[in-house]
Design a protein around this motif. Structure first.
Motif: not given
Length: 570
Positions: A320-330
């Motif tokens: 998924g790349g970096l965007p779903p990582v940042m979603k986890e860190l919301d």
């Protein structure tokens, strides 16, 4: 918009001045209408055959140009100094600030309304961002992308294996012939390092800051979608010029905090710290070394990539790349920060999905509860030092041992494999005079290779401390960026063989078990041993470079120059 375009200060003039600017450009076969009010977009290209990570940038630039033309802009490609981490000596970091000056002055002195930064190899990203930040016109970053995962003898390999292979050859566990075969297997496609080294960390940094389109960080260089992103970036930069969306609108304090939090979660390179501090300095955003610890402390490690984990950048893209990582860190991030596509960072990641939980974990069930970075304090490093707990040996995170001191890199190379070297696995290796001034540029020698006689015991990690840096592909219980550096004569400069050093990462302490009185006595007798250069850029660097805890920028480059030409003689 035409009257507001910066480029019209060149191409919009009448009479002799406008004639000169347009006529000489027309010798490239450019029709007159290109100069009549179109946004001029500079493509700042770090292509070089001496920078293998960026060797595909001519082709990538063509994709950016197509997007600019499609959106009604006028693309102009220009070169700047390229920094190839793999070849340049003594270290690309020595020239980061010089390259940033090249970028700043090239943008400021030329008729460009916006700029696309093409960067990939470690120092090309921060140097380009630093230079552009000082000018502060609409700017968008396109990274070159990671190379495909290496394949060797039936297993995946990457640049992180360089250190393992080196130790294996020295220990007699791998032949030189196998090492030669592994070279071609490791770097088998275009792109930068395939792990979460400094290049990948820098790509994640610009995406988490909001300086690139979503998805920029992880698309492999060999994947056709990298070209698509480049073309879409060309389209978007023209829109950014029309909106006058500048770097100062994006690089807020909150954006820097987002980048720090994201870096902790991905296990990013320790070099991230020194580069982000320098970028913040150019933008005038207050940022201190301690902020990295404060913001990272409660952020778990959730991206299972080498060198701290198992997988590779290619796998991160497929997950998924970096965007779903940042979603986890919301819950940790400032979701309202503006990005280059005109949307907030939260809008960019909110609808994304994770496709592989082996690669991207959840905050509730991380791969490692230890954050990616910790800032240490103590009398050994009055201004701080850096360690990457996620890449360290857990049993060494609290440790006390006797110092084995190397006064400089030559001393280290001459003695590290001496059978008579008085050390064991509990010793603490200390390397001095490899900081910004002492070994101009602060090279990546902090993850010192292990002594042969320790490797012979089957032990592959020891506590190591230096005032230098470490490659983002490196790993181990390695303490870096000790500040002030040895060349300035502080406590780090006067550590002696046999001194007891105590490390306690949980309590963020690094202590030299020597009395203040004894340290004062030693410092009075101390004499510098580093070489001082008396000509050219290196001399300028040694006189003006700041310490690591400030970002190692030149003191006279902190802040911005603005987009106004130094003095317009026409």
């Amino acid at each position: 918009m035409k009257d507001k375009l910066r480029s019209q200060g060149w191409f919009g003039k009448t009479g002799k001045d406008g004639f000169i600017y347009r006529a000489w450009m027309k010798n490239q076969g450019i029709p007159d209408y290109e100069f009549r009010g179109k946004p001029v977009i500079g493509i700042c290209n770090t292509w070089s055959e001496l920078t293998p990570c960026n060797a595909h940038f001519r082709e990538l630039a063509e994709s950016v140009k197509r997007g600019i033309s499609e959106a009604g802009g006028f693309p102009v490609e220009f070169p700047v100094m390229s920094l190839g981490e793999t070849l340049i000596k003594p270290t690309a970091m020595l020239y980061r600030n010089l390259a940033s000056m090249d970028v700043e002055e090239s943008i400021r002195a030329n008729p460009v309304d916006g700029v696309v930064l093409l960067c990939g190899c470690d120092k090309t990203t921060p140097s380009l961002v630093m230079g552009a930040a000082s000018v502060n016109i609409p700017t968008l970053v396109v990274s070159g992308g990671p190379m495909l995962t290496g394949k060797f003898q039936g297993r995946d390999i990457s640049t992180s294996d360089v250190w393992r292979f080196n130790d294996a050859v020295r220990a007699g566990e791998m032949t030189q012939e196998d090492l030669t075969v592994a070279e071609a297997c490791m770097c088998r496609s275009r792109g930068h390092c395939a792990v979460m080294g400094t290049a990948s960390t820098m790509a994640c940094m610009v995406e988490s800051l909001g300086l690139s389109l979503p998805g920029n960080a992880a698309i492999p260089a060999a994947d056709s979608r990298r070209k698509v992103l480049a073309q879409m970036s060309g389209v978007r930069i023209v829109e950014m010029v029309k909106e006058n969306l500048r770097m100062s609108d994006i690089l807020t304090r909150e954006a820097f905090e987002n980048a720090i939090i994201t870096n902790a979660a991905i296990g990013g390179s320790t070099n991230f710290i020194i580069h982000l501090l320098a970028i913040a300095g150019r933008m005038g955003v207050p940022l201190e070394l301690q902020d990295f610890d404060k913001l990272s402390r409660n952020v778990p490690f959730i991206v299972n990539l080498q060198p701290s984990g198992k997988y590779f950048m290619e796998d991160l893209y497929y997950a998924g790349g970096l965007p779903p990582v940042m979603k986890e860190l919301d819950g940790h991030l400032h979701g309202g920060c503006m990005t280059v596509n005109g949307r907030t960072i939260k809008e960019n990641y909110d609808t994304t999905e994770t496709y592989n939980r082996e690669v991207i974990a959840t905050v509730d069930k991380p791969f490692n509860p230890l954050s990616g970075v910790a800032i240490l304090r103590g009398n050994l490093c009055e201004n701080g030092a850096v360690i990457k707990p996620s890449a360290a040996s857990p049993h060494l995170l609290k440790h006390t041992g006797k110092a084995v001191v190397f006064e400089d890199i030559e001393d280290y190379k001459n003695r590290i494999d001496d059978p008579a070297l008085p050390l064991d696995e509990n010793s603490v290796l200390v390397l001095k005079n490899v900081g910004p001034i002492g070994y101009p540029g602060m090279p990546e020698v902090g993850n010192m290779a292990m002594p042969k006689k320790i490797l012979a015991k089957g032990i592959h990690d020891m506590v190591r401390i230096s005032d230098g840096r470490m490659s983002g592909t490196g790993f181990g219980t390695v303490i870096l960026h000790a500040s002030p550096e040895a060349a300035l004569g502080g406590n780090f400069a006067v550590i002696q063989n046999g001194d007891m050093i105590s490390l306690d990462v949980a309590n963020r302490s690094l202590t030299l078990e020597v009395s203040d009185e004894e340290l004062t006595r030693r410092k009075k007798a101390w004499k510098p041993i580093h070489k001082k250069y008396d000509r050219g850029y290196v001399s300028l660097y040694q006189k003006h470079v700041q310490q690591a805890h400030l970002g190692a920028d030149m003191d006279y480059l902190v802040g911005g120059s603005g987009s106004e030409v130094t003095r317009d003689s026409h």
